[in-house]
Design a protein around this motif. Structure first.
Motif: not given
Length: 131
Positions: A103-128
């Motif tokens: 577990i590396m802090g920077l890698a976890i941070g990048k994955k968390l930001i990626t998950a939040l960004l992808a989740g937000s975009l996919g969810g908004i697009w999915g409803v629309g």
């Protein structure tokens, strides 16, 4: 006499669609990992592409799962998308720890930001999406 209209009924958070979206995200991840591994094996590409392709696979997996969850829920796309993103992130972290990943802090941070960004975009697009 004035007729008052009742406020719109807000549907609750749909856990079922979030879990199904997360399951779909894992299926997409496995398929993309197989395709990516095959391409990297048979192409002259070097190992330097592995981190970038891994992050892209992570993004596409969460995005597709979030899109599905929000479309299935029909409402609150941002929340359903973020739910899929967070759940996918936590489960992939647990699986990684179980498999002995470091577990590396920077890698976890990048994955968390990626998950939040992808989740937000996919969810908004999915409803629309009206298709």
């Amino acid at each position: 006499m004035t007729k008052f209209s009742s406020p719109p009924v807000s549907r609750p958070f749909n856990f079922n669609s979030t879990f199904l979206g997360t399951a779909l995200a894992f299926i997409v991840a496995v398929l993309l990992i197989v395709v990516s591994g095959t391409i990297l094996y048979f192409s002259p590409a070097t190992d330097k592409w592995i981190p970038a392709s891994g992050l892209l696979i992570f993004f596409l997996s969460v995005f597709s799962g979030s899109f599905f969850a929000a479309k299935k829920a029909g409402t609150k796309g941002l929340f359903h998308g973020l739910g899929v993103g967070v759940l996918f992130f936590v489960l992939s972290l647990i699986i990684g720890l179980f498999l002995g990943a470091e577990i590396m802090g920077l890698a976890i941070g990048k994955k968390l930001i990626t998950a939040l960004l992808a989740g937000s975009l996919g969810g908004i697009w999915g409803v629309g999406d009206k298709s």
